[in-house]
Design an enzyme around this catalytic site. Structure first.
Site, mmCIF file in Angstrom:
data_model
loop_
_atom_site.group_PDB
_atom_site.id
_atom_site.type_symbol
_atom_site.label_atom_id
_atom_site.label_comp_id
_atom_site.label_asym_id
_atom_site.label_seq_id
_atom_site.Cartn_x
_atom_site.Cartn_y
_atom_site.Cartn_z
ATOM 1 C CB CYS A 151 -1.006 0.010 1.145
ATOM 2 S SG CYS A 151 -0.291 -0.113 2.776
ATOM 3 C CB VAL A 152 3.935 2.376 1.748
ATOM 4 C CG1 VAL A 152 4.944 3.492 1.590
ATOM 5 C CG2 VAL A 152 3.366 2.350 3.158
#
Length: 79
Positions: free
Chosen positions: A14-15
């Site tokens: 996700c980052v």
């Protein structure tokens, strides 16, 4: 230019995707070094290295706070 400060729990998913999406939408992206984690040992260090080399910038919490403080100073000076 608008900026996104990115934090999160999964550096390799996700980052990283948030940073890529931000760039695709025309934002400057900054990964906040101490505010990113992952379940896999070594994943944070590798992903931050790769992000800094290819996509966005990697800065410490202190550098990001100074950046935000600078925005407030700029706004006051402009008024």
């Amino acid at each position: 230019m608008d900026t996104i400060l990115v934090t999160g729990v999964t550096a390799c998913a996700c980052v990283r995707q948030t940073i890529c999406d931000g760039i695709a939408d025309g934002f400057r992206t900054i990964a906040v070094k101490e505010a990113i984690g992952d379940r896999v040992p070594g994943a944070v260090a590798w992903n931050l290295f790769d992000i800094d080399a290819k996509f966005g910038d990697v800065h410490t919490v202190d550098e990001c706070v100074a950046y935000i403080d600078g925005l407030a100073t700029q706004k006051i000076a402009a008024e």
